[in-house]
Motif scaffolding. Structure first.
Motif, mmCIF file in Angstrom:
data_model
loop_
_atom_site.group_PDB
_atom_site.id
_atom_site.type_symbol
_atom_site.label_atom_id
_atom_site.label_comp_id
_atom_site.label_asym_id
_atom_site.label_seq_id
_atom_site.Cartn_x
_atom_site.Cartn_y
_atom_site.Cartn_z
ATOM 1 N N SER A 16 0.860 -1.287 -0.072
ATOM 2 C CA SER A 16 0.076 -0.428 -0.301
ATOM 3 C C SER A 16 0.898 1.423 -0.241
ATOM 4 C CB SER A 16 -1.069 -0.039 1.502
ATOM 5 O OG SER A 16 -1.268 0.907 1.637
ATOM 6 N N CYS A 17 -0.180 2.115 -0.507
ATOM 7 C CA CYS A 17 1.114 3.647 -0.305
ATOM 8 C C CYS A 17 1.484 4.096 1.276
ATOM 9 C CB CYS A 17 0.182 4.608 -1.121
ATOM 10 S SG CYS A 17 0.324 4.274 -2.881
ATOM 11 N N ASP A 18 2.226 4.371 1.343
ATOM 12 C CA ASP A 18 2.582 4.716 2.996
ATOM 13 C C ASP A 18 3.304 5.739 3.591
ATOM 14 O OD1 ASP A 18 3.786 3.803 5.949
ATOM 15 O OD2 ASP A 18 5.211 2.926 4.415
ATOM 16 N N PRO A 19 2.477 6.831 4.177
ATOM 17 C CA PRO A 19 3.007 8.376 4.326
ATOM 18 C C PRO A 19 3.293 7.564 5.524
ATOM 19 C CG PRO A 19 1.389 8.380 3.190
ATOM 20 C CD PRO A 19 1.225 7.565 3.022
ATOM 21 N N VAL A 20 4.675 8.265 6.407
ATOM 22 C CA VAL A 20 5.071 8.220 7.577
ATOM 23 C C VAL A 20 5.046 9.577 8.395
ATOM 24 C CG1 VAL A 20 6.924 7.253 7.170
ATOM 25 C CG2 VAL A 20 6.340 6.881 9.711
ATOM 26 N N ILE A 21 4.786 9.620 10.100
ATOM 27 C CA ILE A 21 5.995 10.369 10.405
ATOM 28 C C ILE A 21 6.173 9.593 12.346
ATOM 29 C CG2 ILE A 21 4.728 12.522 10.060
ATOM 30 C CD1 ILE A 21 2.554 12.145 12.270
#
Length: 430
Positions: A300-305
């Protein structure tokens, strides 16, 4: 060089692939073709500077530095917005950078990609930004697909759209009757559909944190930490030395894996999102990032902070990432060598996210901006949902949330989370 132009916004806007009619077993379909507009490398480079402001059309990555907002216009350049008065932001200039999708700022220096090149600009006076250095071929080729071939002696600065109607077999949904030629392209990419943008470095986790490098959104592929600029490509982490900010030099390339998407710097670590998981790299030695651990998830597409204890990852469907889940995953990173999943929350179609203290902001695509009280990560409490906007990325700091949406840039005051107020909005060109 700039003339090596590949994979801009890979646009296969087959314009809805609209079927116009069907008689017996004969159908017609209308497609949108795009014809490239070229300029010479010399013309393009001479114009990479602050020019007159222009209306927003297709906005992407977001970066904040002081009173200025830098907002990407996909494959065209960067809007400069004077935000000294958040209730009345002013679009004051535009830096023309064909092929631009990412940026980062250190002090008075802005770094931006221009197709395969790294552009360095002096923004001491944002209204008079000037190029100070170009690192050619800093990034791997961005490549068109299909049978389109760019003129490598020039630079694509725009695309002219034209529609054509073709005959096809009603029983076959393929691209029949299309006459491709090397000067036109029928392109595909989810980047023109805002909920499916791919990829700038994550935002501050606390309004009390003060960074000399400004703040970027969670969809970033550029990040600055210490004396280094980091950029992720499809499978590599590029490292640039920027101790002399306006004279960056390439120092290292680290292979990470495949389908790398985003990068977020936090406390001598880089949190890197990919379609299959999150990677954590130590940057104690800035020029030589070292992998410390990884956490795998479904594709899956995966932005992270991240903050001191947890990493927050959004996964979504409906993109070229071939994801099958829409959710927020919260990972325990207190043992940095062995991150573990703590809690999962179902979402609609989550994109960028940001955290300020106990408040967690999530762009949930067409379902708007969701604001949670994340004091207890095992029991997130939805404070409010701002509906009626299709959200892509957010930066929340100093009680103001900047939100990139499908129809412009919005700012919200959240000093009272139970009474979030719209401060301003700059709408895209209709």
């Amino acid at each position: 060089m700039l003339k090596k132009i590949f994979n801009p916004v890979l646009v296969f806007i087959a314009a809805g692939l609209l079927m116009q009619g069907c008689i017996k077993d004969h159908c017609t379909q209308t497609y949108s073709y795009f014809v490239p507009v070229y300029k010479t490398t010399e013309e393009v480079r001479a114009n990479i500077k602050s020019n007159a402001p222009r209306e927003m059309e297709l906005t992407g990555k977001l970066y904040i530095r002081g009173n200025y907002i830098f907002l990407n216009e996909i494959d065209k350049g960067i809007h400069i917005i004077d935000n000294a008065i958040p209730t009345s932001p002013k679009n004051v200039a535009f830096i023309d950078i064909p092929g631009n999708m990412d940026m980062a700022v250190k002090g008075n220096t802005l770094y931006a990609d221009a197709y395969t090149d790294l552009i360095t600009l002096d923004i001491t006076d944002p209204l008079n930004a000037k190029t100070t250095k170009i690192v050619e071929n800093a990034f791997p080729f961005r490549q068109y697909y299909g049978t389109f071939y760019a003129d490598n002696s020039k630079v694509i600065v725009d695309w002219l759209k034209r529609d054509t109607t073709v005959n096809r077999d009603c029983d076959n949904g393929g691209f029949f009757g299309i006459d491709f030629n090397k000067n036109e392209v029928l392109m595909y990419n989810d980047m023109l559909s805002l909920p499916n943008y791919s990829n700038n470095a994550g935002s501050s986790s606390s309004s009390k944190s003060v960074s000399p490098f400004g703040a970027g959104g969670s969809m970033a592929r550029f990040a600055i930490a210490g004396n280094n600029l980091y950029s992720v490509t499809l499978n590599d982490l590029n490292v640039f030395e920027i101790s002399a900010p306006q004279q960056p030099s390439f120092t290292n390339k680290v292979n990470i894996g495949w389908n790398i998407e985003t990068i977020f710097p936090f406390q001598q670590k880089l949190f890197i999102g990919s379609t299959t998981g999150m990677y954590i790299y130590s940057i104690s030695n800035g020029n030589n990032p070292v992998k410390e651990s990884q956490f795998l998830h479904v594709q899956s597409c995966d932005p992270v902070i991240a903050d001191e204890k947890y990493a927050y990852v959004t996964l979504r469907t409906g993109t070229t990432c071939n994801g099958t889940s829409n959710r927020l995953e919260i990972l325990d990173i207190t043992n940095i060598n062995s991150p573990s999943l703590v809690k999962t929350y179902e979402m609609t179609n989550p994109h960028g996210l940001s955290k300020d203290g106990d408040l967690l902001f999530i762009c949930d695509g067409a379902n708007g901006l969701k604001v949670y009280n994340a004091a207890d990560i095992n029991n997130l409490k939805l404070v409010t949902t701002i509906e009626g906007i299709e959200t892509y990325d957010v930066i929340a700091m100093n009680n103001i949330a900047l939100v990139v949406t499908s129809d412009g840039l919005y700012q919200y005051l959240y000093a009272d989370p139970n009474n979030i107020q719209l401060l301003s909005k700059i709408k895209v060109k209709q």
